[in-house]
Design an enzyme around this catalytic site. Sequence first.
Site, PDB file in Angstrom:
ATOM      1  N   SER A 115       0.834  -1.191   0.000  1.00 27.32           N
ATOM      2  CA  SER A 115       0.000   0.000   0.000  1.00 27.32           C
ATOM      3  C   SER A 115       0.871   1.244   0.000  1.00 27.32           C
ATOM      4  O   SER A 115       1.936   1.269   0.608  1.00 27.32           O
ATOM      5  CB  SER A 115      -0.898  -0.018   1.237  1.00 27.32           C
TER       6      SER A 115
ATOM      7  N   THR B  95      -9.385   2.492 -15.921  1.00 26.49           N
ATOM      8  CA  THR B  95      -8.322   3.450 -16.233  1.00 26.49           C
ATOM      9  C   THR B  95      -7.469   3.699 -14.991  1.00 26.49           C
ATOM     10  O   THR B  95      -7.992   3.862 -13.892  1.00 26.49           O
ATOM     11  CB  THR B  95      -8.932   4.770 -16.744  1.00 26.49           C
TER      12      THR B  95
ATOM     13  N   CYS C 169     -14.755  -0.118  21.975  1.00 27.54           N
ATOM     14  CA  CYS C 169     -15.641   1.026  21.842  1.00 27.54           C
ATOM     15  C   CYS C 169     -15.456   1.758  20.518  1.00 27.54           C
ATOM     16  O   CYS C 169     -16.407   2.278  19.963  1.00 27.54           O
ATOM     17  CB  CYS C 169     -15.424   1.988  22.998  1.00 27.54           C
TER      18      CYS C 169
END
Lengths: 130, 403
Positions: free
Chosen positions: B200, B238, B327
Amino acid sequence: MNYSEKVMEHFNNPRNMGEIPDADGVGLVGNPVCGDMMKIFIKVNKDTEVIEDIKFKTFGCGAAIASSSMVTELIKDKGMTIDDALKITNKNVIEELDGLPPVKKHCSVLAEEGLQSAIEDYKKKKQKNG
Amino acid sequence: MSKRIYLDHSSTTYILDEVYDEMIKYLKTFFGNPSSFHSFGREVRKTVEESRERVADVISAEPREIYFTGGGTEADNTAIKGIAYANQSKGNHIITSKIEHHAVLHTCEYLEKKGFRITYLPVDKYGTIDIDALRDTITDKTILISIMHVNNEVGTIQPIEEIGKIAREHNIYFHTDAIQSFGKLPIDVNKMNIDLLSASSHKIYGPKGSGALYIRKGVRIEPLIHGGHHEMNKRAGTENVPGIIGFGKASEIAKKDMENNAYKGIGELRDYLQKGITEKIADVFVNGHPEKRIPVILNVCFKYIEGESIILKLDGKGIAASSGSACTSGDLEPSHVLFAMGVDTALAQGTVRFSLGKKNTKEEMDEVLSVLPGLIENLREMSPFSAEFEFPREAGPRVKHKH
Protein backbone atom coordinates in the site's frame (compact mmCIF):
# COMPACT_ATOMS: atom_id res chain seq x y z
CA MET A 1 -16.54 9.67 14.98
CA ASN A 2 -17.38 12.90 16.68
CA TYR A 3 -18.53 13.62 20.19
CA SER A 4 -20.61 16.71 20.98
CA GLU A 5 -18.91 19.54 22.84
CA LYS A 6 -21.04 18.67 25.85
CA VAL A 7 -19.76 15.08 25.88
CA MET A 8 -16.17 16.30 25.67
CA GLU A 9 -16.80 18.86 28.39
CA HIS A 10 -18.14 16.19 30.76
CA PHE A 11 -15.37 13.78 29.78
CA ASN A 12 -12.70 16.36 30.55
CA ASN A 13 -14.39 17.76 33.68
CA PRO A 14 -16.47 14.93 35.07
CA ARG A 15 -18.96 15.94 37.79
CA ASN A 16 -19.31 13.90 40.97
CA MET A 17 -16.43 11.58 40.24
CA GLY A 18 -15.31 9.50 43.19
CA GLU A 19 -16.69 7.24 45.89
CA ILE A 20 -19.01 7.64 48.88
CA PRO A 21 -17.42 5.46 51.56
CA ASP A 22 -20.64 5.07 53.63
CA ALA A 23 -23.03 4.99 50.67
CA ASP A 24 -26.63 3.87 51.24
CA GLY A 25 -26.74 2.22 47.84
CA VAL A 26 -24.12 1.04 45.35
CA GLY A 27 -24.79 -0.05 41.78
CA LEU A 28 -22.25 -1.92 39.69
CA VAL A 29 -23.16 -2.54 36.06
CA GLY A 30 -21.39 -3.49 32.84
CA ASN A 31 -18.41 -5.70 32.29
CA PRO A 32 -14.78 -4.77 31.68
CA VAL A 33 -14.60 -7.57 29.12
CA CYS A 34 -17.10 -5.61 27.03
CA GLY A 35 -15.25 -2.35 27.53
CA ASP A 36 -17.27 -0.52 30.15
CA MET A 37 -18.20 -0.84 33.77
CA MET A 38 -19.88 1.73 35.98
CA LYS A 39 -20.12 2.00 39.73
CA ILE A 40 -22.66 4.46 41.19
CA PHE A 41 -22.80 5.41 44.85
CA ILE A 42 -25.81 7.17 46.44
CA LYS A 43 -26.50 8.74 49.82
CA VAL A 44 -30.24 8.90 50.55
CA ASN A 45 -32.16 10.87 53.17
CA LYS A 46 -34.15 8.16 54.97
CA ASP A 47 -37.11 10.45 55.76
CA THR A 48 -37.56 12.32 52.48
CA GLU A 49 -35.95 9.68 50.21
CA VAL A 50 -34.14 12.50 48.45
CA ILE A 51 -30.80 11.52 46.95
CA GLU A 52 -28.48 13.87 48.77
CA ASP A 53 -25.24 12.78 47.24
CA ILE A 54 -24.25 10.73 44.23
CA LYS A 55 -20.84 9.76 42.87
CA PHE A 56 -19.49 7.51 40.17
CA LYS A 57 -16.45 5.57 39.08
CA THR A 58 -16.30 4.38 35.49
CA PHE A 59 -14.08 2.16 33.39
CA GLY A 60 -14.88 2.95 29.80
CA CYS A 61 -14.74 5.17 26.77
CA GLY A 62 -15.41 8.90 26.53
CA ALA A 63 -19.15 8.35 26.13
CA ALA A 64 -19.31 6.07 29.17
CA ILE A 65 -17.51 8.59 31.36
CA ALA A 66 -19.60 11.51 30.07
CA SER A 67 -22.86 9.52 30.55
CA SER A 68 -21.91 8.71 34.15
CA SER A 69 -21.08 12.31 34.82
CA MET A 70 -24.33 13.51 33.25
CA VAL A 71 -26.60 11.09 35.08
CA THR A 72 -25.12 12.09 38.43
CA GLU A 73 -25.51 15.76 37.58
CA LEU A 74 -29.16 15.27 36.63
CA ILE A 75 -29.85 13.80 40.07
CA LYS A 76 -27.76 16.05 42.22
CA ASP A 77 -28.74 19.36 40.66
CA LYS A 78 -32.42 18.67 41.12
CA GLY A 79 -32.45 17.13 44.57
CA MET A 80 -34.45 14.19 43.26
CA THR A 81 -36.24 11.57 45.29
CA ILE A 82 -35.52 7.95 44.44
CA ASP A 83 -38.92 7.67 42.73
CA ASP A 84 -38.15 10.61 40.46
CA ALA A 85 -34.64 9.28 39.84
CA LEU A 86 -36.09 5.96 38.66
CA LYS A 87 -37.89 7.85 35.89
CA ILE A 88 -34.59 8.97 34.35
CA THR A 89 -33.90 7.06 31.17
CA ASN A 90 -30.95 6.77 28.83
CA LYS A 91 -32.83 9.07 26.44
CA ASN A 92 -32.63 11.88 29.02
CA VAL A 93 -28.90 11.31 29.31
CA ILE A 94 -28.44 11.39 25.53
CA GLU A 95 -30.53 14.57 25.18
CA GLU A 96 -28.64 16.34 27.93
CA LEU A 97 -25.34 15.38 26.30
CA ASP A 98 -26.53 16.86 22.97
CA GLY A 99 -26.52 13.39 21.46
CA LEU A 100 -24.25 10.36 21.35
CA PRO A 101 -22.93 8.54 18.26
CA PRO A 102 -25.18 5.52 17.46
CA VAL A 103 -22.51 2.98 18.46
CA LYS A 104 -22.29 4.66 21.87
CA LYS A 105 -25.98 4.48 22.84
CA HIS A 106 -25.25 1.53 25.12
CA CYS A 107 -23.13 3.82 27.31
CA SER A 108 -26.19 5.89 28.20
CA VAL A 109 -28.12 2.68 28.91
CA LEU A 110 -25.36 1.72 31.31
CA ALA A 111 -25.79 5.04 33.12
CA GLU A 112 -29.54 4.44 33.47
CA GLU A 113 -28.95 0.90 34.71
CA GLY A 114 -26.20 1.99 37.08
CA LEU A 115 -28.50 4.48 38.74
CA GLN A 116 -31.35 1.95 38.97
CA SER A 117 -29.02 -0.65 40.38
CA ALA A 118 -27.82 1.75 43.11
CA ILE A 119 -31.44 2.56 44.05
CA GLU A 120 -32.37 -1.13 44.13
CA ASP A 121 -29.40 -1.75 46.39
CA TYR A 122 -30.61 1.05 48.68
CA LYS A 123 -34.15 -0.41 48.77
CA LYS A 124 -32.84 -3.88 49.51
CA LYS A 125 -30.69 -2.63 52.37
CA LYS A 126 -33.60 -0.61 53.73
CA GLN A 127 -35.89 -3.64 53.72
CA LYS A 128 -33.23 -5.76 55.40
CA ASN A 129 -32.64 -3.19 58.11
CA GLY A 130 -36.37 -2.64 58.59
CA MET B 1 -2.47 24.33 21.29
CA SER B 2 1.24 23.85 20.73
CA LYS B 3 2.58 21.77 17.86
CA ARG B 4 0.67 18.54 17.35
CA ILE B 5 2.44 15.17 17.57
CA TYR B 6 1.49 12.44 15.10
CA LEU B 7 2.06 8.88 16.31
CA ASP B 8 -0.40 7.04 14.08
CA HIS B 9 1.73 6.34 11.01
CA SER B 10 0.55 2.73 10.77
CA SER B 11 -2.94 4.07 10.08
CA THR B 12 -1.72 6.46 7.45
CA THR B 13 1.12 8.84 6.68
CA TYR B 14 1.36 12.30 5.23
CA ILE B 15 2.67 12.67 1.66
CA LEU B 16 6.33 13.64 1.31
CA ASP B 17 7.03 16.89 -0.55
CA GLU B 18 8.99 15.05 -3.26
CA VAL B 19 6.02 12.72 -3.78
CA TYR B 20 3.56 15.57 -3.93
CA ASP B 21 5.69 17.47 -6.45
CA GLU B 22 5.72 14.47 -8.81
CA MET B 23 2.02 13.79 -8.43
CA ILE B 24 0.80 17.30 -8.98
CA LYS B 25 2.11 17.34 -12.55
CA TYR B 26 -0.04 14.31 -13.34
CA LEU B 27 -3.16 15.92 -11.96
CA LYS B 28 -2.89 18.87 -14.30
CA THR B 29 -0.25 19.01 -17.01
CA PHE B 30 -0.02 15.33 -17.91
CA PHE B 31 -3.64 14.31 -17.88
CA GLY B 32 -3.62 11.76 -20.73
CA ASN B 33 -4.99 8.25 -20.50
CA PRO B 34 -1.99 5.88 -20.43
CA SER B 35 -3.89 3.50 -22.72
CA SER B 36 -4.12 6.13 -25.47
CA PHE B 37 -1.76 5.94 -28.46
CA HIS B 38 -1.31 9.68 -28.90
CA SER B 39 1.42 11.72 -27.27
CA PHE B 40 -0.82 12.74 -24.34
CA GLY B 41 -1.22 9.07 -23.47
CA ARG B 42 2.33 7.98 -24.26
CA GLU B 43 3.97 10.51 -21.96
CA VAL B 44 1.86 9.26 -19.08
CA ARG B 45 2.37 5.58 -19.93
CA LYS B 46 6.12 6.06 -19.73
CA THR B 47 5.94 7.38 -16.16
CA VAL B 48 3.42 4.76 -15.06
CA GLU B 49 5.88 2.09 -16.20
CA GLU B 50 8.73 3.83 -14.38
CA SER B 51 6.59 3.74 -11.24
CA ARG B 52 6.05 0.03 -11.76
CA GLU B 53 9.83 -0.42 -11.83
CA ARG B 54 10.23 1.59 -8.65
CA VAL B 55 7.63 -0.50 -6.81
CA ALA B 56 9.13 -3.75 -8.15
CA ASP B 57 12.59 -2.66 -7.01
CA VAL B 58 11.56 -2.57 -3.35
CA ILE B 59 10.86 -6.31 -3.30
CA SER B 60 13.32 -7.50 -6.00
CA ALA B 61 10.48 -8.33 -8.39
CA GLU B 62 10.25 -7.76 -12.10
CA PRO B 63 8.16 -4.75 -13.15
CA ARG B 64 5.74 -6.93 -15.13
CA GLU B 65 4.94 -8.80 -11.91
CA ILE B 66 3.50 -5.63 -10.33
CA TYR B 67 -0.22 -4.86 -10.77
CA PHE B 68 -1.52 -1.53 -9.50
CA THR B 69 -4.68 -1.60 -7.39
CA GLY B 70 -6.85 0.85 -5.53
CA GLY B 71 -5.04 0.12 -2.27
CA GLY B 72 -3.93 -2.64 0.05
CA THR B 73 -7.39 -4.04 0.77
CA GLU B 74 -8.05 -4.51 -2.94
CA ALA B 75 -4.66 -6.21 -3.33
CA ASP B 76 -5.52 -8.66 -0.51
CA ASN B 77 -8.95 -9.35 -2.00
CA THR B 78 -7.55 -9.87 -5.48
CA ALA B 79 -4.83 -12.21 -4.26
CA ILE B 80 -6.99 -14.44 -2.10
CA LYS B 81 -10.19 -14.58 -4.16
CA GLY B 82 -8.14 -14.60 -7.35
CA ILE B 83 -6.12 -17.67 -6.34
CA ALA B 84 -9.12 -19.40 -4.77
CA TYR B 85 -11.31 -19.09 -7.86
CA ALA B 86 -8.50 -19.94 -10.28
CA ASN B 87 -7.59 -23.13 -8.43
CA GLN B 88 -10.95 -24.62 -7.51
CA SER B 89 -10.24 -27.72 -9.52
CA LYS B 90 -7.09 -28.38 -7.46
CA GLY B 91 -8.54 -27.88 -4.01
CA ASN B 92 -10.58 -25.74 -1.67
CA HIS B 93 -8.37 -25.36 1.38
CA ILE B 94 -6.73 -22.08 2.42
CA ILE B 95 -4.45 -21.53 5.41
CA THR B 96 -4.23 -18.12 7.07
CA SER B 97 -3.78 -16.90 10.63
CA LYS B 98 -5.97 -15.55 13.42
CA ILE B 99 -4.16 -12.22 13.48
CA GLU B 100 -4.51 -11.12 9.86
CA HIS B 101 -5.94 -7.74 8.95
CA HIS B 102 -9.69 -7.76 8.31
CA ALA B 103 -8.94 -7.30 4.60
CA VAL B 104 -7.68 -10.90 4.69
CA LEU B 105 -9.88 -12.34 7.45
CA HIS B 106 -13.17 -11.08 6.06
CA THR B 107 -12.17 -12.17 2.55
CA CYS B 108 -11.51 -15.67 3.90
CA GLU B 109 -14.83 -15.65 5.76
CA TYR B 110 -16.54 -14.73 2.50
CA LEU B 111 -14.84 -17.65 0.76
CA GLU B 112 -15.97 -19.99 3.54
CA LYS B 113 -19.54 -19.15 2.56
CA LYS B 114 -18.65 -20.05 -1.02
CA GLY B 115 -17.55 -23.53 -0.02
CA PHE B 116 -13.85 -23.06 0.71
CA ARG B 117 -12.35 -24.47 3.88
CA ILE B 118 -10.18 -22.06 5.85
CA THR B 119 -7.69 -22.86 8.61
CA TYR B 120 -6.92 -19.95 10.93
CA LEU B 121 -3.52 -20.68 12.48
CA PRO B 122 -2.98 -19.83 16.15
CA VAL B 123 -0.18 -17.58 17.40
CA ASP B 124 1.93 -17.60 20.55
CA LYS B 125 1.93 -14.88 23.22
CA TYR B 126 4.18 -12.70 21.04
CA GLY B 127 1.87 -12.97 18.05
CA THR B 128 4.11 -15.30 16.04
CA ILE B 129 2.41 -18.05 14.06
CA ASP B 130 3.07 -21.64 14.88
CA ILE B 131 5.18 -23.11 12.04
CA ASP B 132 4.55 -26.69 13.17
CA ALA B 133 0.80 -26.08 13.14
CA LEU B 134 1.20 -24.74 9.60
CA ARG B 135 2.97 -27.93 8.49
CA ASP B 136 0.35 -30.09 10.18
CA THR B 137 -2.64 -28.40 8.56
CA ILE B 138 -1.42 -28.70 4.97
CA THR B 139 -3.46 -31.22 2.99
CA ASP B 140 -3.50 -32.23 -0.67
CA LYS B 141 -6.44 -29.84 -1.04
CA THR B 142 -4.48 -26.80 0.19
CA ILE B 143 -4.17 -24.20 -2.57
CA LEU B 144 -3.04 -21.09 -0.71
CA ILE B 145 -1.19 -19.95 2.40
CA SER B 146 -1.80 -16.30 3.26
CA ILE B 147 0.22 -14.98 6.20
CA MET B 148 0.98 -11.33 6.85
CA HIS B 149 4.59 -10.16 7.03
CA VAL B 150 4.12 -7.71 9.91
CA ASN B 151 1.08 -7.46 12.13
CA ASN B 152 -0.51 -4.03 11.98
CA GLU B 153 -1.50 -3.87 15.65
CA VAL B 154 1.46 -5.25 17.57
CA GLY B 155 4.19 -5.15 14.91
CA THR B 156 5.36 -8.75 15.24
CA ILE B 157 7.33 -9.97 12.21
CA GLN B 158 6.29 -13.38 10.91
CA PRO B 159 8.85 -15.94 9.70
CA ILE B 160 7.78 -15.54 6.08
CA GLU B 161 10.97 -16.97 4.60
CA GLU B 162 10.31 -20.23 6.44
CA ILE B 163 6.64 -20.15 5.43
CA GLY B 164 7.62 -19.53 1.81
CA LYS B 165 9.94 -22.52 1.91
CA ILE B 166 7.23 -24.79 3.28
CA ALA B 167 4.72 -23.51 0.70
CA ARG B 168 7.18 -24.13 -2.13
CA GLU B 169 7.99 -27.67 -0.90
CA HIS B 170 4.30 -28.49 -1.01
CA ASN B 171 3.65 -26.67 -4.26
CA ILE B 172 1.15 -24.32 -2.59
CA TYR B 173 0.83 -20.64 -3.47
CA PHE B 174 2.07 -18.23 -0.79
CA HIS B 175 0.54 -14.76 -0.40
CA THR B 176 1.78 -12.26 2.15
CA ASP B 177 0.03 -9.08 3.23
CA ALA B 178 3.09 -6.83 3.43
CA ILE B 179 1.18 -3.59 3.89
CA GLN B 180 2.98 -2.72 7.14
CA SER B 181 6.43 -3.87 6.01
CA PHE B 182 6.68 -2.87 2.34
CA GLY B 183 9.38 -0.22 2.09
CA LYS B 184 10.30 -0.60 5.75
CA LEU B 185 11.81 -4.08 6.01
CA PRO B 186 13.91 -5.85 3.37
CA ILE B 187 11.81 -8.18 1.19
CA ASP B 188 13.06 -10.38 -1.63
CA VAL B 189 10.16 -12.23 -3.25
CA ASN B 190 12.52 -14.77 -4.81
CA LYS B 191 14.57 -15.57 -1.74
CA MET B 192 11.43 -15.70 0.36
CA ASN B 193 9.45 -17.78 -2.16
CA ILE B 194 6.58 -15.32 -2.16
CA ASP B 195 4.06 -15.83 -4.99
CA LEU B 196 1.78 -12.90 -4.20
CA LEU B 197 2.36 -9.81 -2.07
CA SER B 198 0.08 -6.90 -1.15
CA ALA B 199 1.49 -3.39 -0.70
CA SER B 200 0.00 0.00 0.00
CA SER B 201 1.17 3.50 -0.85
CA HIS B 202 -0.23 5.57 2.02
CA LYS B 203 1.73 3.68 4.69
CA ILE B 204 5.00 4.81 3.10
CA TYR B 205 4.36 8.54 2.61
CA GLY B 206 2.51 8.12 -0.68
CA PRO B 207 -1.11 8.92 -1.54
CA LYS B 208 -4.18 7.01 -0.37
CA GLY B 209 -6.25 4.88 -2.76
CA SER B 210 -3.14 3.42 -4.36
CA GLY B 211 -1.60 0.01 -3.85
CA ALA B 212 -0.12 -2.91 -5.69
CA LEU B 213 -0.28 -6.66 -5.90
CA TYR B 214 2.83 -8.58 -6.83
CA ILE B 215 1.98 -11.75 -8.71
CA ARG B 216 4.86 -14.06 -9.60
CA LYS B 217 5.05 -14.62 -13.33
CA GLY B 218 3.21 -17.76 -14.35
CA VAL B 219 0.80 -17.60 -11.39
CA ARG B 220 -2.75 -17.41 -12.69
CA ILE B 221 -5.54 -15.57 -10.86
CA GLU B 222 -9.16 -14.80 -11.57
CA PRO B 223 -9.44 -11.02 -11.75
CA LEU B 224 -11.73 -9.25 -9.29
CA ILE B 225 -12.67 -6.39 -11.60
CA HIS B 226 -13.62 -7.00 -15.22
CA GLY B 227 -13.54 -4.43 -17.99
CA GLY B 228 -10.81 -3.19 -20.30
CA HIS B 229 -7.36 -4.66 -20.82
CA HIS B 230 -5.64 -2.57 -18.12
CA GLU B 231 -2.93 -4.04 -15.89
CA MET B 232 -2.46 -7.02 -18.21
CA ASN B 233 -6.11 -8.04 -17.85
CA LYS B 234 -5.78 -8.48 -14.12
CA ARG B 235 -7.29 -5.19 -12.95
CA ALA B 236 -9.63 -3.34 -15.29
CA GLY B 237 -10.24 0.39 -15.08
CA THR B 238 -8.32 3.45 -16.23
CA GLU B 239 -5.25 3.78 -14.05
CA ASN B 240 -5.22 6.12 -11.05
CA VAL B 241 -2.26 7.89 -12.61
CA PRO B 242 -1.41 10.45 -9.88
CA GLY B 243 -1.82 7.70 -7.27
CA ILE B 244 0.50 5.37 -9.17
CA ILE B 245 3.10 8.10 -9.76
CA GLY B 246 3.00 9.02 -6.07
CA PHE B 247 3.32 5.38 -5.02
CA GLY B 248 6.29 4.97 -7.37
CA LYS B 249 8.09 7.99 -5.96
CA ALA B 250 7.31 6.97 -2.36
CA SER B 251 8.69 3.48 -3.12
CA GLU B 252 11.89 4.91 -4.55
CA ILE B 253 12.41 7.04 -1.44
CA ALA B 254 11.52 4.14 0.89
CA LYS B 255 14.14 1.95 -0.78
CA LYS B 256 16.80 4.62 -0.28
CA ASP B 257 15.70 5.02 3.34
CA MET B 258 16.12 1.30 3.92
CA GLU B 259 19.57 1.38 2.32
CA ASN B 260 20.49 4.29 4.57
CA ASN B 261 19.25 2.42 7.62
CA ALA B 262 16.65 5.10 8.41
CA TYR B 263 14.52 2.71 10.43
CA LYS B 264 17.30 2.12 12.94
CA GLY B 265 16.85 5.66 14.23
CA ILE B 266 13.07 5.31 14.36
CA GLY B 267 13.50 2.04 16.26
CA GLU B 268 15.70 3.78 18.81
CA LEU B 269 13.02 6.44 19.32
CA ARG B 270 10.37 3.73 19.73
CA ASP B 271 12.53 1.94 22.30
CA TYR B 272 13.09 5.23 24.11
CA LEU B 273 9.32 5.79 24.28
CA GLN B 274 8.74 2.22 25.43
CA LYS B 275 11.38 2.48 28.16
CA GLY B 276 9.95 5.79 29.36
CA ILE B 277 6.38 4.50 29.50
CA THR B 278 7.25 1.27 31.30
CA GLU B 279 9.46 3.09 33.80
CA LYS B 280 7.13 5.97 34.56
CA ILE B 281 3.79 4.16 34.64
CA ALA B 282 2.82 1.11 36.69
CA ASP B 283 0.74 -1.82 35.42
CA VAL B 284 1.76 -1.40 31.80
CA PHE B 285 2.22 -4.31 29.40
CA VAL B 286 3.97 -4.15 26.04
CA ASN B 287 2.50 -6.37 23.33
CA GLY B 288 4.31 -7.97 20.43
CA HIS B 289 7.62 -9.74 20.03
CA PRO B 290 10.44 -8.16 22.07
CA GLU B 291 12.92 -8.38 19.16
CA LYS B 292 11.16 -9.56 16.01
CA ARG B 293 9.00 -6.46 15.82
CA ILE B 294 8.87 -3.67 13.25
CA PRO B 295 10.72 -0.63 14.65
CA VAL B 296 7.79 1.75 14.15
CA ILE B 297 5.12 0.12 16.34
CA LEU B 298 4.66 0.27 20.10
CA ASN B 299 1.52 -1.43 21.40
CA VAL B 300 0.83 -1.02 25.11
CA CYS B 301 -1.93 -2.11 27.51
CA PHE B 302 -2.64 0.23 30.39
CA LYS B 303 -4.37 -1.83 33.04
CA TYR B 304 -7.64 -0.72 34.72
CA ILE B 305 -8.62 1.82 32.04
CA GLU B 306 -10.08 1.77 28.55
CA GLY B 307 -8.22 2.62 25.36
CA GLU B 308 -10.53 5.13 23.72
CA SER B 309 -10.55 7.33 26.80
CA ILE B 310 -6.72 7.37 26.67
CA ILE B 311 -6.80 8.31 22.97
CA LEU B 312 -9.27 11.13 23.71
CA LYS B 313 -7.11 12.48 26.53
CA LEU B 314 -3.99 12.32 24.35
CA ASP B 315 -5.89 14.00 21.51
CA GLY B 316 -6.77 16.78 23.92
CA LYS B 317 -3.02 17.34 24.29
CA GLY B 318 -2.49 17.27 20.53
CA ILE B 319 -1.03 13.75 20.47
CA ALA B 320 -2.47 11.31 17.92
CA ALA B 321 -2.33 7.56 18.59
CA SER B 322 -4.86 4.79 18.05
CA SER B 323 -6.62 2.23 20.17
CA GLY B 324 -7.69 -1.27 19.34
CA SER B 325 -10.45 -1.04 21.84
CA ALA B 326 -13.97 -2.31 21.43
CA CYS B 327 -15.64 1.03 21.84
CA THR B 328 -13.98 2.52 18.77
CA SER B 329 -14.93 -0.32 16.49
CA GLY B 330 -18.44 -0.38 17.90
CA ASP B 331 -18.70 -4.14 18.10
CA LEU B 332 -17.82 -4.44 21.80
CA GLU B 333 -15.02 -6.84 21.03
CA PRO B 334 -11.45 -5.92 21.75
CA SER B 335 -8.71 -6.67 19.27
CA HIS B 336 -8.82 -10.11 17.65
CA VAL B 337 -5.03 -9.98 17.56
CA LEU B 338 -4.58 -9.57 21.32
CA PHE B 339 -7.31 -12.17 21.86
CA ALA B 340 -5.38 -14.67 19.71
CA MET B 341 -2.22 -13.83 21.67
CA GLY B 342 -4.04 -14.76 24.88
CA VAL B 343 -4.07 -11.26 26.39
CA ASP B 344 -6.72 -10.97 29.12
CA THR B 345 -9.83 -9.46 27.53
CA ALA B 346 -10.38 -6.74 30.13
CA LEU B 347 -6.71 -5.77 29.95
CA ALA B 348 -6.90 -5.69 26.14
CA GLN B 349 -9.55 -2.96 26.39
CA GLY B 350 -6.84 -0.59 27.62
CA THR B 351 -4.67 -0.81 24.52
CA VAL B 352 -2.93 2.03 22.74
CA ARG B 353 -0.85 1.75 19.58
CA PHE B 354 1.81 4.38 19.02
CA SER B 355 3.24 4.17 15.50
CA LEU B 356 6.21 6.31 14.63
CA GLY B 357 7.33 7.90 11.40
CA LYS B 358 10.29 9.50 9.73
CA LYS B 359 9.88 12.97 11.16
CA ASN B 360 9.23 12.13 14.80
CA THR B 361 11.81 13.50 17.22
CA LYS B 362 13.16 12.73 20.67
CA GLU B 363 11.60 15.99 21.88
CA GLU B 364 8.21 14.68 20.80
CA MET B 365 8.77 11.45 22.74
CA ASP B 366 9.73 13.53 25.77
CA GLU B 367 6.52 15.52 25.39
CA VAL B 368 4.46 12.30 25.30
CA LEU B 369 6.35 11.00 28.33
CA SER B 370 5.69 14.21 30.21
CA VAL B 371 1.90 14.22 29.70
CA LEU B 372 1.05 10.51 29.54
CA PRO B 373 1.62 9.55 33.22
CA GLY B 374 -0.75 12.31 34.38
CA LEU B 375 -3.45 11.29 31.90
CA ILE B 376 -3.23 7.66 32.91
CA GLU B 377 -3.38 8.56 36.59
CA ASN B 378 -6.41 10.77 35.99
CA LEU B 379 -8.28 7.97 34.17
CA ARG B 380 -7.28 5.43 36.79
CA GLU B 381 -8.74 7.68 39.49
CA MET B 382 -12.00 7.55 37.56
CA SER B 383 -11.91 3.77 37.19
CA PRO B 384 -13.61 1.49 39.72
CA PHE B 385 -10.77 -0.97 39.16
CA SER B 386 -7.41 -0.99 40.90
CA ALA B 387 -5.06 -3.45 42.56
CA GLU B 388 -7.61 -3.48 45.44
CA PHE B 389 -10.57 -4.11 43.14
CA GLU B 390 -9.26 -6.34 40.39
CA PHE B 391 -10.90 -7.18 37.07
CA PRO B 392 -13.30 -10.08 37.54
CA ARG B 393 -11.97 -13.30 36.06
CA GLU B 394 -13.97 -14.32 33.01
CA ALA B 395 -17.02 -12.44 34.24
CA GLY B 396 -20.05 -12.17 32.01
CA PRO B 397 -20.37 -13.25 28.42
CA ARG B 398 -17.31 -14.51 26.60
CA VAL B 399 -16.28 -12.43 23.64
CA LYS B 400 -17.26 -14.12 20.47
CA HIS B 401 -14.30 -13.96 18.15
CA LYS B 402 -14.99 -16.41 15.39
CA HIS B 403 -11.56 -17.97 15.14
